[in-house]
Design an enzyme around this catalytic site. Structure first.
Site, PDB file in Angstrom:
ATOM      1  N   GLU A 193      19.935 -13.492   1.143  1.00 28.74           N
ATOM      2  CA  GLU A 193      19.191 -12.528   1.955  1.00 28.74           C
ATOM      3  C   GLU A 193      19.863 -12.286   3.319  1.00 28.74           C
ATOM      4  O   GLU A 193      19.914 -11.168   3.809  1.00 28.74           O
ATOM      5  CB  GLU A 193      17.734 -12.982   2.164  1.00 28.74           C
ATOM      6  CG  GLU A 193      16.911 -11.905   2.847  1.00 28.74           C
ATOM      7  CD  GLU A 193      15.490 -12.349   3.196  1.00 28.74           C
ATOM      8  OE1 GLU A 193      15.254 -13.552   3.356  1.00 28.74           O
ATOM      9  OE2 GLU A 193      14.633 -11.463   3.301  1.00 28.74           O
ATOM     10  N   GLU A 253       4.476 -13.179  -0.241  1.00 29.84           N
ATOM     11  CA  GLU A 253       5.342 -12.037   0.093  1.00 29.84           C
ATOM     12  C   GLU A 253       6.624 -12.631   0.644  1.00 29.84           C
ATOM     13  O   GLU A 253       6.640 -13.140   1.771  1.00 29.84           O
ATOM     14  CB  GLU A 253       4.682 -11.163   1.171  1.00 29.84           C
ATOM     15  CG  GLU A 253       3.434 -10.459   0.734  1.00 29.84           C
ATOM     16  CD  GLU A 253       3.714  -9.305  -0.213  1.00 29.84           C
ATOM     17  OE1 GLU A 253       4.867  -8.840  -0.289  1.00 29.84           O
ATOM     18  OE2 GLU A 253       2.774  -8.883  -0.901  1.00 29.84           O
ATOM     19  N   CYS A 296      11.990  -7.508   5.944  1.00 31.10           N
ATOM     20  CA  CYS A 296      12.117  -8.050   4.584  1.00 31.10           C
ATOM     21  C   CYS A 296      12.645  -6.998   3.615  1.00 31.10           C
ATOM     22  O   CYS A 296      13.333  -7.312   2.655  1.00 31.10           O
ATOM     23  CB  CYS A 296      10.784  -8.591   4.116  1.00 31.10           C
ATOM     24  SG  CYS A 296       9.445  -7.413   4.383  1.00 31.10           S
TER      25      CYS A 296
HETATM   26  P1  NAD Z   1       9.591 -18.976   7.105  1.00 32.00           P
HETATM   27  O1  NAD Z   1       9.380 -19.132   5.649  1.00 32.00           O
HETATM   28  O2  NAD Z   1      10.550 -19.890   7.766  1.00 32.00           O
HETATM   29  O3  NAD Z   1       8.216 -19.145   7.915  1.00 32.00           O
HETATM   30  C1  NAD Z   1       7.094 -18.344   7.669  1.00 32.00           C
HETATM   31  C2  NAD Z   1       5.848 -19.088   8.101  1.00 32.00           C
HETATM   32  O4  NAD Z   1       5.687 -20.248   7.295  1.00 32.00           O
HETATM   33  C3  NAD Z   1       5.877 -19.575   9.547  1.00 32.00           C
HETATM   34  O5  NAD Z   1       4.598 -19.436  10.098  1.00 32.00           O
HETATM   35  C4  NAD Z   1       6.227 -21.037   9.381  1.00 32.00           C
HETATM   36  O6  NAD Z   1       5.813 -21.857  10.458  1.00 32.00           O
HETATM   37  C5  NAD Z   1       5.471 -21.383   8.122  1.00 32.00           C
HETATM   38  N1  NAD Z   1       5.922 -22.585   7.411  1.00 32.00           N
HETATM   39  C6  NAD Z   1       7.131 -23.191   7.445  1.00 32.00           C
HETATM   40  N2  NAD Z   1       7.137 -24.275   6.636  1.00 32.00           N
HETATM   41  C7  NAD Z   1       5.907 -24.347   6.077  1.00 32.00           C
HETATM   42  C8  NAD Z   1       5.289 -25.222   5.146  1.00 32.00           C
HETATM   43  N3  NAD Z   1       5.943 -26.258   4.615  1.00 32.00           N
HETATM   44  N4  NAD Z   1       4.013 -24.970   4.781  1.00 32.00           N
HETATM   45  C9  NAD Z   1       3.336 -23.923   5.279  1.00 32.00           C
HETATM   46  N5  NAD Z   1       3.860 -23.063   6.180  1.00 32.00           N
HETATM   47  C10 NAD Z   1       5.131 -23.269   6.566  1.00 32.00           C
HETATM   48  O7  NAD Z   1       9.962 -17.451   7.302  1.00 32.00           O
HETATM   49  P2  NAD Z   1      10.426 -16.754   8.656  1.00 32.00           P
HETATM   50  O8  NAD Z   1      11.809 -17.240   8.915  1.00 32.00           O
HETATM   51  O9  NAD Z   1       9.377 -16.905   9.691  1.00 32.00           O
HETATM   52  O10 NAD Z   1      10.419 -15.213   8.227  1.00 32.00           O
HETATM   53  C11 NAD Z   1      11.484 -14.600   7.625  1.00 32.00           C
HETATM   54  C12 NAD Z   1      11.286 -14.453   6.130  1.00 32.00           C
HETATM   55  O11 NAD Z   1      10.072 -13.753   5.867  1.00 32.00           O
HETATM   56  C13 NAD Z   1      12.363 -13.620   5.485  1.00 32.00           C
HETATM   57  O12 NAD Z   1      12.767 -14.227   4.288  1.00 32.00           O
HETATM   58  C14 NAD Z   1      11.687 -12.290   5.204  1.00 32.00           C
HETATM   59  O13 NAD Z   1      12.264 -11.553   4.159  1.00 32.00           O
HETATM   60  C15 NAD Z   1      10.309 -12.728   4.897  1.00 32.00           C
HETATM   61  N6  NAD Z   1       9.352 -11.621   5.078  1.00 32.00           N
HETATM   62  C16 NAD Z   1       8.815 -11.028   3.961  1.00 32.00           C
HETATM   63  C17 NAD Z   1       7.934  -9.948   4.086  1.00 32.00           C
HETATM   64  C18 NAD Z   1       7.334  -9.266   2.877  1.00 32.00           C
HETATM   65  O14 NAD Z   1       6.452  -8.429   3.029  1.00 32.00           O
HETATM   66  N7  NAD Z   1       7.750  -9.593   1.659  1.00 32.00           N
HETATM   67  C19 NAD Z   1       7.598  -9.483   5.358  1.00 32.00           C
HETATM   68  C20 NAD Z   1       8.165 -10.098   6.474  1.00 32.00           C
HETATM   69  C21 NAD Z   1       9.040 -11.174   6.314  1.00 32.00           C
END
Ligand code: NAD
Length: 494
Positions: free
Chosen positions: A386, A252, A286
């Site tokens: 975004e 997602e 998001c």
């Molecule tokens: P992010 O991708 O930076 O981090 C998300 C999660 O992934 C965190 O727990 C982070 O520690 C982990 N992570 C980071 N690097 C990783 C790796 N190499 N392997 C595994 N896990 C790793 O995202 P964010 O900044 O926390 O959240 C914002 C983003 O989330 C925005 O782009 C937003 O649109 C998206 N989002 C999408 C939805 C949806 O339903 N589509 C909902 C909420 C947020």
């Protein structure tokens, strides 16, 4: 004494990090300390994955009747409602969002557990007509196994509940890795699952850095499925890593969501909801409608009024009752949003409101004022990227065909809205928008009964709804021959 901090939940026990390392969590509204939590190591993650694997192999949860698993989730929902204030406060402190928004999230989280609790034993399976009276052929849905659940910081427990509830409903074990900035409600829900008697090893929590703690959840051989919510760049890495191990994967990701306003729309409702679409929760949603696409005949007045109202939005911390919106999650994130706005302006957009940090009264927090950029072209980086902050870009259209083309001109496809009094237009446009959720004359509501997910680079798979449960199952065909007979392919010789 940091070495006594034990906030990882592994194999039914609260344990410290194997390195003794900790992380201090701060509230982004004022940088006050919220708590100190364990920072897991790769070794801790390994232990959590193996604990989950043992519980799957022993079928300690999979063999519990589906109706009992459903009842368990309903009890989780009750416990969450009882402890709603405590949970909402923890979420508000970690994220900086207003308490009232965190309370709303808690109601959504409860509803999610109730929904999956109610459908846990509703999976019908299927009988298949083999065309042979001696054969019983059926499809059953097995739990998929060990699930790695990785979640972001904007709706920490809500996003986790969209994964935990169906994973448990379907009989799986999981390892949850919340965003490192917002761990507290994930800890609280483990307390609830444990207190209600979930068998050891079924639910595990690891906290810490994405690269160290999150990465093994998509690469470890004992993981069967990874479900990730977060940004596109991380999602791509997880998808690549899961592909190497041929794992099931659900992603997602982000969105760049169009909010299309036709001239015949209910003007006041469209204007009010345009603010709500873009600025709710400081745009850290998001599905935020940050791409306003207005019909040219009303655009000037509409945008002038939007700007006037954006300028009046009051920023403040979680417990400031006058506040209408909160801070961004971190200094790094605020700097990224400021840079994104700057690049948008340099590429020709006109700054109409905001474009600055929170002002002197908010010096300690990571606030960024609600921002409107108009006269945007489709190739402006503020329209293309975004951004993920309180920034609305404005584009205009004259015909229905043009509105559809602009709204689909994005690599993302998560959500969007169309505002018009003409239901023919509304339905034509909504069918042609390549986004996973379309609102007609509304913005933001979603239902746990209805699938959520993205087209294009907004993701793979669906959460919520019946499909959201199915993602955590594997279909199995059981073919029973009730009249076993010699096949004759390799006859006995001699
Ligand atoms: P992010 O991708 O930076 O981090 C998300 C999660 O992934 C965190 O727990 C982070 O520690 C982990 N992570 C980071 N690097 C990783 C790796 N190499 N392997 C595994 N896990 C790793 O995202 P964010 O900044 O926390 O959240 C914002 C983003 O989330 C925005 O782009 C937003 O649109 C998206 N989002 C999408 C939805 C949806 O339903 N589509 C909902 C909420 C947020």
């Amino acid at each position: 004494m940091t070495d006594t901090i034990a906030t990882l939940f592994i194999d039914g026990k609260w344990v410290p990090s194997s390195s003794g390392e900790t992380r201090t969590v701060i509230c982004p509204a004022d940088q006050s300390e919220v708590g100190v939590v364990s920072e897991a190591t790769a070794e801790d993650v390994e232990r959590a994955i193996l604990a989950a694997r043992r519980s799957v192999d022993a079928r300690v949860w999979a063999d519990v009747r589906a109706s009992e698993r459903g009842d368990f989730l309903l009890r989780v929902a009750d416990a969450l409602q009882e402890r709603k204030d405590e949970f909402a406060r923890a979420e508000a402190l970690d994220t900086g969002k207003r308490l009232v928004e965190a309370e709303g999230d808690m109601d959504d989280i409860t509803a999610c557990f109730r929904y999956f609790g109610k459908i846990a034993d509703q999976h019908p399976g299927r009988l298949v007509d083999a065309g042979d009276a001696s054969v019983i052929s059926r499809i059953v849905h097995e739990p998929i196994g060990v699930c790695g659940l990785i979640t972001p910081w904007n709706f920490p427990l809500l996003q986790a509940s969209w994964k935990i509830a169906p994973a448990l409903a379907a009989g799986n074990s999981f390892i949850l890795k919340p965003a490192e900035l917002t761990p507290h409600t994930s800890m609280l829900i483990m307390e609830v699952l444990d207190a209600l008697g979930l068998p050891a090893g079924v639910a595990n929590l690891v906290l810490g850095d994405g690269g160290v703690v999150g990465a093994p959840l998509s690469s470890h051989p004992e993981i069967d499925m990874v479900s990730f919510t977060g940004g596109l760049v991380t999602g791509r890495k997880i998808g690549e890593s899961a592909a190497q191990g041929i794992k099931n994967v659900a992603l997602e990701l982000g969105g760049k969501n169009p909010n299309v306003i036709f001239a015949d729309a209910d003007y006041e409702a469209a204007l009010d909801n345009a603010l709500n679409a873009g600025f709710l929760d400081s745009g850290l949603v998001c599905s935020a409608g940050t791409r306003l696409i207005v019909q040219d005949t009303i655009a000037e007045r509409f945008v002038d009024e939007l700007v006037a109202r954006a300028e009046g939005i009051v920023m403040g911390g979680p417990f400031d009752e006058a506040a209408e919106t909160g801070p961004l999650i971190s200094k790094e994130h605020r700097d990224k949003v400021a840079d994104y706005v700057q690049r948008g302006i340099e590429a020709g957009a006109r700054l109409r409101s905001g474009g600055h940090w929170g002002g002197p009264e908010h010096e300690q927090g990571f606030f960024y004022a609600p921002t409107v950029l108009d006269r945007c072209t489709a190739d402006n980086p503020a329209v293309v990227e975004e951004g993920f902050g309180p920034v609305i870009t404005v584009e205009t259209f004259s015909t229905e065909e043009e509105a559809i083309a602009i709204a689909n001109d994005t690599e993302y496809g998560l959500a969007g809205a169309v505002w018009t009094a003409n239901s023919g237009v509304a339905n034509r446009v909504s069918r042609r928008l390549r986004h996973g959720t379309i609102w007609i004359n509304d913005y933001h509501p979603y239902l746990p009964q209805a699938e959520w997910g993205g087209f294009k680079k907004s993701g793979v798979g669906r959460e919520l709804g019946p499909t959201g449960l199915e993602e955590y199952t594997a279909a199995k065909h059981i073919y029973e021959n009730t009249e076993p007979a010699v096949s004759g392919w390799f006859p006995r010789k001699g």
